[in-house]
Design a protein around this motif. Structure first.
Motif, PDB file in Angstrom:
ATOM      1  N   THR A  41      -9.104  67.765  65.363  1.00 46.93           N
ATOM      2  CA  THR A  41      -9.991  67.266  64.313  1.00 46.93           C
ATOM      3  C   THR A  41      -9.778  65.783  64.027  1.00 46.93           C
ATOM      4  O   THR A  41     -10.359  65.245  63.080  1.00 46.93           O
ATOM      5  N   GLY A  42      -8.950  65.123  64.814  1.00 46.22           N
ATOM      6  CA  GLY A  42      -8.866  63.664  64.784  1.00 46.22           C
ATOM      7  C   GLY A  42      -8.025  63.052  63.684  1.00 46.22           C
ATOM      8  O   GLY A  42      -8.111  61.846  63.451  1.00 46.22           O
ATOM      9  N   GLN A  43      -7.165  63.838  63.042  1.00 45.54           N
ATOM     10  CA  GLN A  43      -6.441  63.279  61.905  1.00 45.54           C
ATOM     11  C   GLN A  43      -5.435  62.208  62.309  1.00 45.54           C
ATOM     12  O   GLN A  43      -5.304  61.180  61.637  1.00 45.54           O
ATOM     13  N   LEU A  44      -4.715  62.407  63.409  1.00 43.02           N
ATOM     14  CA  LEU A  44      -3.754  61.402  63.856  1.00 43.02           C
ATOM     15  C   LEU A  44      -4.467  60.117  64.247  1.00 43.02           C
ATOM     16  O   LEU A  44      -4.064  59.014  63.851  1.00 43.02           O
ATOM     17  N   ALA A  45      -5.540  60.239  65.023  1.00 36.13           N
ATOM     18  CA  ALA A  45      -6.287  59.054  65.442  1.00 36.13           C
ATOM     19  C   ALA A  45      -6.891  58.326  64.240  1.00 36.13           C
ATOM     20  O   ALA A  45      -6.879  57.090  64.169  1.00 36.13           O
ATOM     21  N   ALA A  46      -7.410  59.087  63.280  1.00 39.83           N
ATOM     22  CA  ALA A  46      -7.993  58.476  62.081  1.00 39.83           C
ATOM     23  C   ALA A  46      -6.927  57.727  61.279  1.00 39.83           C
ATOM     24  O   ALA A  46      -7.165  56.621  60.785  1.00 39.83           O
ATOM     25  N   PHE A  47      -5.750  58.321  61.163  1.00 40.46           N
ATOM     26  CA  PHE A  47      -4.658  57.649  60.445  1.00 40.46           C
ATOM     27  C   PHE A  47      -4.309  56.323  61.116  1.00 40.46           C
ATOM     28  O   PHE A  47      -4.183  55.286  60.449  1.00 40.46           O
ATOM     29  N   LEU A  48      -4.139  56.332  62.443  1.00 45.48           N
ATOM     30  CA  LEU A  48      -3.747  55.110  63.143  1.00 45.48           C
ATOM     31  C   LEU A  48      -4.840  54.047  63.065  1.00 45.48           C
ATOM     32  O   LEU A  48      -4.543  52.843  63.005  1.00 45.48           O
ATOM     33  N   ALA A  49      -6.098  54.471  63.075  1.00 42.58           N
ATOM     34  CA  ALA A  49      -7.204  53.510  62.949  1.00 42.58           C
ATOM     35  C   ALA A  49      -7.265  52.927  61.544  1.00 42.58           C
ATOM     36  O   ALA A  49      -7.463  51.720  61.363  1.00 42.58           O
ATOM     37  N   LEU A  50      -7.087  53.770  60.532  1.00 44.88           N
ATOM     38  CA  LEU A  50      -7.114  53.288  59.151  1.00 44.88           C
ATOM     39  C   LEU A  50      -5.913  52.387  58.865  1.00 44.88           C
ATOM     40  O   LEU A  50      -6.039  51.371  58.175  1.00 44.88           O
ATOM     41  N   ALA A  51      -4.749  52.766  59.395  1.00 47.90           N
ATOM     42  CA  ALA A  51      -3.532  51.990  59.134  1.00 47.90           C
ATOM     43  C   ALA A  51      -3.527  50.668  59.887  1.00 47.90           C
ATOM     44  O   ALA A  51      -2.825  49.730  59.470  1.00 47.90           O
ATOM     45  N   GLY A  52      -4.283  50.572  60.976  1.00 45.36           N
ATOM     46  CA  GLY A  52      -4.355  49.342  61.772  1.00 45.36           C
ATOM     47  C   GLY A  52      -5.799  48.989  62.056  1.00 45.36           C
ATOM     48  O   GLY A  52      -6.306  49.303  63.146  1.00 45.36           O
ATOM     49  N   PRO A  53      -6.495  48.370  61.133  1.00 47.13           N
ATOM     50  CA  PRO A  53      -7.933  48.104  61.299  1.00 47.13           C
ATOM     51  C   PRO A  53      -8.297  47.269  62.513  1.00 47.13           C
ATOM     52  O   PRO A  53      -9.446  47.287  62.955  1.00 47.13           O
ATOM     53  N   ARG A  54      -7.331  46.518  63.089  1.00 48.77           N
ATOM     54  CA  ARG A  54      -7.623  45.717  64.281  1.00 48.77           C
ATOM     55  C   ARG A  54      -7.318  46.473  65.573  1.00 48.77           C
ATOM     56  O   ARG A  54      -7.555  45.955  66.670  1.00 48.77           O
ATOM     57  N   ARG A  55      -6.792  47.672  65.466  1.00 49.80           N
ATOM     58  CA  ARG A  55      -6.596  48.501  66.654  1.00 49.80           C
ATOM     59  C   ARG A  55      -7.943  49.042  67.138  1.00 49.80           C
ATOM     60  O   ARG A  55      -8.885  49.218  66.351  1.00 49.80           O
ATOM     61  N   ARG A  56      -7.998  49.351  68.428  1.00 53.43           N
ATOM     62  CA  ARG A  56      -9.139  50.103  68.985  1.00 53.43           C
ATOM     63  C   ARG A  56      -8.609  51.478  69.346  1.00 53.43           C
ATOM     64  O   ARG A  56      -7.731  51.609  70.201  1.00 53.43           O
ATOM     65  N   VAL A  57      -9.134  52.493  68.673  1.00 56.78           N
ATOM     66  CA  VAL A  57      -8.605  53.847  68.820  1.00 56.78           C
ATOM     67  C   VAL A  57      -9.700  54.761  69.355  1.00 56.78           C
ATOM     68  O   VAL A  57     -10.820  54.796  68.822  1.00 56.78           O
ATOM     69  N   PHE A  58      -9.368  55.489  70.425  1.00 58.63           N
ATOM     70  CA  PHE A  58     -10.260  56.490  70.999  1.00 58.63           C
ATOM     71  C   PHE A  58      -9.617  57.862  70.798  1.00 58.63           C
ATOM     72  O   PHE A  58      -8.397  58.016  70.939  1.00 58.63           O
ATOM     73  N   ALA A  59     -10.442  58.839  70.467  1.00 64.16           N
ATOM     74  CA  ALA A  59      -9.951  60.197  70.244  1.00 64.16           C
ATOM     75  C   ALA A  59     -10.816  61.148  71.061  1.00 64.16           C
ATOM     76  O   ALA A  59     -12.033  61.242  70.848  1.00 64.16           O
ATOM     77  N   LEU A  60     -10.189  61.863  72.004  1.00 66.24           N
ATOM     78  CA  LEU A  60     -10.903  62.750  72.924  1.00 66.24           C
ATOM     79  C   LEU A  60     -10.497  64.196  72.708  1.00 66.24           C
ATOM     80  O   LEU A  60      -9.324  64.505  72.497  1.00 66.24           O
ATOM     81  N   ASP A  61     -11.478  65.072  72.815  1.00 67.08           N
ATOM     82  CA  ASP A  61     -11.216  66.509  72.754  1.00 67.08           C
ATOM     83  C   ASP A  61     -12.365  67.214  73.457  1.00 67.08           C
ATOM     84  O   ASP A  61     -13.445  66.642  73.637  1.00 67.08           O
ATOM     85  N   GLY A  62     -12.118  68.484  73.829  1.00 67.08           N
ATOM     86  CA  GLY A  62     -13.153  69.253  74.495  1.00 67.08           C
ATOM     87  C   GLY A  62     -13.951  70.142  73.577  1.00 67.08           C
ATOM     88  O   GLY A  62     -14.939  70.750  74.000  1.00 67.08           O
ATOM     89  N   CYS A  63     -13.540  70.240  72.298  1.00 64.24           N
ATOM     90  CA  CYS A  63     -14.155  71.194  71.375  1.00 64.24           C
ATOM     91  C   CYS A  63     -15.171  70.510  70.467  1.00 64.24           C
ATOM     92  O   CYS A  63     -14.825  69.631  69.678  1.00 64.24           O
ATOM     93  N   ARG A  64     -16.415  70.928  70.553  1.00 67.91           N
ATOM     94  CA  ARG A  64     -17.469  70.339  69.726  1.00 67.91           C
ATOM     95  C   ARG A  64     -17.175  70.506  68.234  1.00 67.91           C
ATOM     96  O   ARG A  64     -17.376  69.584  67.445  1.00 67.91           O
ATOM     97  N   ALA A  65     -16.722  71.707  67.829  1.00 70.37           N
ATOM     98  CA  ALA A  65     -16.510  71.984  66.407  1.00 70.37           C
ATOM     99  C   ALA A  65     -15.409  71.097  65.834  1.00 70.37           C
ATOM    100  O   ALA A  65     -15.535  70.561  64.725  1.00 70.37           O
TER     101      ALA A  65
END
Length: 322
Positions: free
Chosen positions: A103-127
């Motif tokens: 559900t992207g929580q780790l990626a969202a945290f790292l993006a919010l904590a580092g606004p100049r980072r470029r963060v990609f989050a991949l998964d196979g589950c649509r839901a």
């Protein structure tokens, strides 16, 4: 709205104009689902991958609380020592990919904590990605790109990411060794892989607890440190129980085998967690453990298993030499 946030191609890391369904720079084709770039589309998945996707459609993990927003996620994440150390270790301008983001929580945290980072989050589950996309939109995280893709056919350039995350994923694939190789290929020279997996000794007591629960047809809440938590709502406990006790595909991996896989992929060990580290030390190499040191390390994991809130999830940090 999620689709009003900018899109970035995961392969060439170039901006993708709104409404476009193939990257003008590299030609990568995808479908748009809100803010998610869906590389898989309607293609039928391999049977075990489809089974795992169906499981996470029923039990998106980890779940969001109804009132979660950017500040609440940052506050909750900053109470987790490992996440604090990870954020401190990752450069403010790093290009980061989380393979198997859920559900992207780790990626969202790292993006919010580092606004100049470029963060990609991949998964196979649509839901799971739909949950991540709703939160991305609510928190207005412009530097986070969500992508639906298969771990064994990643639409990413090799050796292109300064930090690659894959935490709690490879042990839920049909071929963990191949999955480790897939994520290791993404690490740039000088970059780091943060690989989390269920380790054989560390998960030993949990495996026994799960077998006992199945034999007695009981959740055995008193024996599980997460199920005992008074501060956790019942929905989060339901999702935890499903993920830990009812998952349709799980492997447990011995640490020496994982280290061997990483060495074949050209990566060298930096450290393992546990033990915990503070600050930016997560990416600072410690002494390589001897055979006796590995035995002692794994024995410690086994002995702490009954109270381990991660149920035997171990993290290995590895680096690709420059």
């Amino acid at each position: 709205m999620a689709d009003m946030l900018p899109s970035t191609c995961p392969r060439c890391v170039q901006p993708v104009p709104a409404q476009v369904t193939d990257c003008p720079a590299c030609g990568l084709a995808f479908e748009r689902r809100g803010g998610v770039l869906d590389v898989l589309g309607p293609a039928e998945r391999e049977s075990r991958a489809g089974e795992v996707e169906a499981f996470y459609t029923r039990h998106p993990f980890p779940g969001y609380a109804p009132g979660d927003d950017g500040p609440t996620l940052l506050d909750r994440s900053r109470r987790a020592p490992f996440l604090v150390a990870l954020d401190a270790a990752i450069d403010a301008r790093a290009t980061v990919v989380d393979c198997g983001c859920g559900t992207g929580q780790l990626a969202a945290f790292l993006a919010l904590a580092g606004p100049r980072r470029r963060v990609f989050a991949l998964d196979g589950c649509r839901a799971s990605l739909a949950c991540a996309d709703a939160f991305r939109s609510r928190a207005q995280i412009a530097n986070l790109q969500l992508v639906r893709a298969d771990l064994f056919d990643l639409p990413l350039a090799e050796r292109n990411f300064s930090v690659v995350l894959s935490r709690g994923v490879v042990h839920h694939t049909p071929d963990p060794a191949r999955a480790i190789a897939a994520v290791a290929r993404l690490v740039a020279p000088g970059g780091f892989l943060v690989l989390g997996f269920y380790e054989t000794w560390a998960r030993g007591l949990h495996v026994l607890r799960r077998a006992l629960g199945r034999a007695l047809r009981s959740e055995l809440r008193a024996l599980d440190p997460v199920m005992r938590r008074a501060d956790l709502d019942e929905e989060k406990k339901r999702i935890w129980f499903a993920d830990q006790y009812r998952h349709p595909l799980e492997h447990i991996l011995p640490l020496p085998q994982v280290l061997s896989n990483l060495e074949r992929a050209g990566l060298r060990l930096v450290r393992t967690v546990p033990p915990a580290v503070e600050g930016a030390a997560l990416f600072e190499a410690g002494p390589r453990p001897s055979a006796a040191g590995l035995f002692a390390l794994r024995l410690g994991w086994l002995l702490r298993g009954g109270g381990d809130p991660d149920a035997g999830l171990v993290v290995v940090v590895a680096q690709r030499p420059r």
